[in-house]
Every structure is written in C-alpha cells, then in structure tokens.
Motif scaffolding. Structure first.
Motif, PDB file in Angstrom:
ATOM      1  N   UNK A   1      13.866 -15.385   4.345  1.00 39.61           N
ATOM      2  CA  UNK A   1      12.532 -15.806   3.930  1.00 39.61           C
ATOM      3  C   UNK A   1      11.982 -14.797   2.917  1.00 39.61           C
ATOM      4  N   UNK A   2      11.339 -15.290   1.880  1.00 39.35           N
ATOM      5  CA  UNK A   2      10.746 -14.434   0.853  1.00 39.35           C
ATOM      6  C   UNK A   2       9.260 -14.758   0.793  1.00 39.35           C
ATOM      7  N   UNK A   3       8.442 -13.864   1.323  1.00 36.75           N
ATOM      8  CA  UNK A   3       7.004 -14.081   1.374  1.00 36.75           C
ATOM      9  C   UNK A   3       6.297 -13.210   0.358  1.00 36.75           C
ATOM     10  N   UNK A   4       5.100 -13.624  -0.056  1.00 34.17           N
ATOM     11  CA  UNK A   4       4.294 -12.771  -0.931  1.00 34.17           C
ATOM     12  C   UNK A   4       3.160 -12.108  -0.160  1.00 34.17           C
ATOM     13  N   UNK A   5       3.295 -12.059   1.170  1.00 31.77           N
ATOM     14  CA  UNK A   5       2.312 -11.387   2.014  1.00 31.77           C
ATOM     15  C   UNK A   5       2.739  -9.952   2.297  1.00 31.77           C
ATOM     16  N   UNK A   6       1.797  -9.032   2.424  1.00 27.45           N
ATOM     17  CA  UNK A   6       2.150  -7.676   2.877  1.00 27.45           C
ATOM     18  C   UNK A   6       2.455  -7.682   4.368  1.00 27.45           C
ATOM     19  N   UNK A   7       3.439  -6.895   4.768  1.00 30.00           N
ATOM     20  CA  UNK A   7       3.830  -6.789   6.174  1.00 30.00           C
ATOM     21  C   UNK A   7       3.576  -5.357   6.654  1.00 30.00           C
ATOM     22  N   UNK A   8       2.898  -5.230   7.785  1.00 34.91           N
ATOM     23  CA  UNK A   8       2.573  -3.906   8.325  1.00 34.91           C
ATOM     24  C   UNK A   8       3.199  -3.751   9.709  1.00 34.91           C
ATOM     25  N   UNK A   9       3.837  -2.585   9.916  1.00 33.35           N
ATOM     26  CA  UNK A   9       4.477  -2.299  11.193  1.00 33.35           C
ATOM     27  C   UNK A   9       4.147  -0.864  11.611  1.00 33.35           C
ATOM     28  N   UNK A  10       3.361  -0.731  12.677  1.00 33.86           N
ATOM     29  CA  UNK A  10       3.028   0.590  13.240  1.00 33.86           C
ATOM     30  C   UNK A  10       2.415   1.509  12.185  1.00 33.86           C
ATOM     31  N   UNK A  11       1.499   0.952  11.398  1.00 32.16           N
ATOM     32  CA  UNK A  11       0.826   1.739  10.384  1.00 32.16           C
ATOM     33  C   UNK A  11       1.614   1.946   9.115  1.00 32.16           C
ATOM     34  N   UNK A  12       2.820   1.385   9.013  1.00 33.88           N
ATOM     35  CA  UNK A  12       3.658   1.516   7.821  1.00 33.88           C
ATOM     36  C   UNK A  12       3.798   0.159   7.133  1.00 33.88           C
ATOM     37  N   UNK A  13       4.114   0.215   5.857  1.00 33.74           N
ATOM     38  CA  UNK A  13       4.342  -1.009   5.089  1.00 33.74           C
ATOM     39  C   UNK A  13       5.807  -1.376   5.184  1.00 33.74           C
ATOM     40  N   UNK A  14       6.081  -2.590   5.652  1.00 36.64           N
ATOM     41  CA  UNK A  14       7.460  -3.059   5.784  1.00 36.64           C
ATOM     42  C   UNK A  14       7.883  -3.792   4.513  1.00 36.64           C
ATOM     43  N   UNK A  15       9.064  -3.449   4.021  1.00 31.86           N
ATOM     44  CA  UNK A  15       9.621  -4.109   2.841  1.00 31.86           C
ATOM     45  C   UNK A  15      10.448  -5.324   3.252  1.00 31.86           C
TER      46      UNK A  15
END
Length: 407
Positions: A89-103
């Motif tokens: 899946x290729x999304x244009x939303x930002x993803x956040x995990x435990x205070x970090x930005x997920x790529x």
C-alpha cells in the motif's frame, strides 16, 4: 550483459503476484511509473526462481484511513479477493509510531506492507519508490529475521553488478533505501516487532525527529503540487497587473524604487507574499481544525503543509508577475525621462528595482481585491480537505455495498 539476460526466465518454477494499492493522485502516479519495470526487478533482486506479476488497484481508503491497522486490514481483504501473494500500500498520510515518524512497515504473516509516500521526500520519488517496494517484498518473501536477512545479503552481493546496472543504490538487506544525501541527513532505522505489534513485523523509522519532520513536510508539499494553483490565480493576475501597470505611469514609484534600500525591498516583498497567503487561508477557510484530524501533531502538520504549499504557489505567482512588470517597464518607461526625473543616469538595475517594487505593491492589491475563479484548486492545497473528501467517498462506497447486499 545482453538484453535477453535482463528478462525473467520463461521456465520459472512458480508465479508470484504482487499488488500495488496506491492512494489517488501523486502515489498512484508514482506507482504507475514504476509498475512496468517492477516485474523484471523483482525477478533479479528478490527471487529469480519465480515469474513475477504486478497489478495495481487504486483505493481511496489508503489515503483516508487514520490507522495503519485499518489500511492493512483493507489491503489484506483485497489481497484475498485478487489472489495476490503480496500487497504494498502506498499512502500519502504521515504515519507515527511511538513518537517517531514511520517511513514504511510490513507484515510477513499477512503479506502486506505500507509505504508513506511523503516520507520519501521531494525527489527522486520514482527511484526511492522502486527501492522501497523491492525491499519490502523481499522482507515479506524471505522473512525479517536476522538469519533471513543475512542470506538475502549474500544474494545481493552476488548480483551487485546487476543492481548497479538497474540503478539500485540499496545494497544492504536491512536498509529500505539506498545511500543518498537526503538519507545521510535524515537516516532511517530498522525495527523488528517481535510480538507483531498491530500485525506489523518490521518498521523503518526516522532517527531524527526534527529532520524527519522537515523531510515529511517537503514530501507533503510536493504531493500538494502547489504549482497547480496557477490557473486559480487568473483574476488576481488581472487585478494585480492592471493596478501595477497603472502605477508605473506615475513618477512616485520611480523615485521610491531609487530611494529604497535592499532590505526594504525584501521586507516589502515578504509582507506582500505573506498578506496574500493569509488572505487565501482566511477567505477560503483553509485552516484545519483539530476536530477533523487525529491529534495535535497531525493538525499542525496539515496546517504547516497548507501554509508552505500556498507560499510556494504565491512565490511562483510573484516571479511570473515580476517578469510581466519587467517587460512593461522596459516597454513603457522611457529611460531618458526616468533619468531626468531621478537626476542621475539609469540602467538595467533601475528597471529591475522598479519592476520589483511594482510587483510587491500589485501583490498587495491582488491579495485584497481579487476573487478566485477556482476555489477547488486552492482547497486542494490543504491535506485535510482531500482526506475528508476521500473519507466521504469511502463512506458512500460502503453504503452502496450495504444496500446491494440487502437487495
């Protein structure tokens, strides 16, 4: 190496299907640019014993869902329906995990991976997207364990020359992307989730929060395509150029352009650009309220993206308007009369400064006095607006499916 050696073997023992599910707009565009060469790349750099097939299905949920688990569940259902082996899946939303930005992240068990397109930066998107897709499919195909990655590293070494030939910079079985300046400035770290947190087995996160946010913002602004707002500025161009051109016939602007310091020119230009950006946000209600997003961080990101996107668009508008005024100054302002008025010789620098001053003054007039023909083009500069549109579309599709089931 001959052309025939770059093609998958016809007697491959198995056929594997990879499905790409991009969000609409830029993720779909980039995915379509990659799809034609992915079959060959998957054969050479993931598993040469298989014949690979790549399909693409655009789904609005990938660009409207608030949680990765929701996207993964949807992708898993599409995978079963289409009988795919793996899904990216290729999304244009930002993803956040435990205070970090997920790529990006992947689930080996479910055969589903997710890439956040804005985290890939501004450019080159196509090259980074190819590398990310290949690596995530490799993680799902061979496994995310330490021994699995070591074995894949050996395979990558054996095909190092082919990777260079195909333009792949990623030569590490534990790295999502190849070595570039942006990856050096904003490095990634690979995190394995031993307990399958949220159904995910491996994640790639930015190691630096502030540099990660800067790269994410750049990618979100790139996805907004601020240059696409130019058609909506037609009325502003007309009002601004008419106002400025009328002012050029008066010697007041000539004298002011000769007396102003460089600092004053810069302050006036920034004030004019800022006033137009502020006017567009206020007049069209582009400021994103927190109630429509999934937290303060997301709200701030959306609003920062809106301000930056509009700023880029207005800067492009300013440059175009400046070129028009420079041409008008050269055509309509007599050099001799201007020199007589200023009581000193004039040259190209005088014409350029006069056009600069006229552009700044006209931008103030255009911002305050012109309406926009296409409000939709400006509203598309806001991330939250597009996400709400997609979410509404998803809800309508779900309602239609429920009605069909009842009938």
């Amino acid at each position: 190496m001959s052309d025939s050696s770059n093609q998958p073997s016809a007697d491959s023992s198995k056929c594997l299907h990879v499905g790409l599910i991009p969000a609409p707009e830029l993720p779909e565009k980039v995915a379509r640019e990659c799809i034609d060469e992915l079959r060959n790349l998957l054969h050479w750099h993931v598993d040469s014993s298989a014949e690979w097939q790549v399909d693409l299905v655009t789904d609005p949920l990938v660009g409207a869902g608030g949680a990765t688990s929701e996207v993964i569940d949807k992708a898993a259902s599409i995978r079963q329906r289409e009988h795919w082996d793996y899904v990216v899946c290729i999304t244009d939303l930002p993803l956040f995990r435990d205070g970090c930005i997920a790529v990006a992240e992947a689930s080996d068990q479910r055969g589903v991976a997710v890439i956040s397109q804005p985290t890939l930066g501004i450019s080159p998107l196509r090259s980074r997207m190819r590398e990310a897709i290949l690596h995530l499919v490799s993680e799902m195909h061979w496994g995310a364990g330490s021994e699995d990655r070591d074995q894949q590293q050996q395979r990558m070494k054996e095909r190092e020359s082919v990777r260079r030939e195909h333009g792949l910079r990623n030569n590490d079985s534990r790295s999502l992307l190849g070595s570039r300046l942006a990856e050096t400035l904003v490095p990634l770290k690979r995190v394995t989730c031993t307990h399958g947190s949220e159904g995910v087995d491996v994640r790639f996160l930015f190691t630096s929060a502030w540099r990660g946010y800067a790269r994410l913002l750049g990618g979100m602004v790139r996805a907004n395509r601020p240059w696409s707002m130019m058609p909506a500025f037609r009325h502003i161009f007309a009002v601004a150029f008419g106002t400025g051109a009328y002012g050029l016939i008066f010697t007041t602007l000539w004298i002011l352009s000769n007396e102003y310091s460089l600092a004053r020119f810069i302050v006036l230009m920034l004030a004019a650009i800022g006033s137009m950006v502020g006017w567009l946000i206020i007049d069209h209600g582009l400021w994103e309220p927190q109630q429509y997003t999934h937290g303060k961080v997301t709200t701030r990101l959306y609003n920062a993206t809106t301000v930056l996107s509009l700023s880029v668009g207005v800067c492009i508008y300013f440059v175009i308007l400046y070129c028009l005024f420079l041409a008008a100054v050269v055509v309509f302002v007599p050099a001799g009369f201007m020199a007589e008025t200023l009581s000193e010789p004039v040259g190209w620098s005088n014409f350029m400064l006069l056009a600069w001053l006229a552009t700044s003054v006209a931008t103030f007039a255009g911002a305050l006095g012109a309406g926009l023909e296409s409000e939709e083009a400006v509203r598309n500069a806001t991330y939250g607006y597009r996400q709400r549109q997609r979410h509404s579309r998803v809800e309508k599709l779900q309602e239609q499916q429920e009605q069909q089931e009842q009938e």
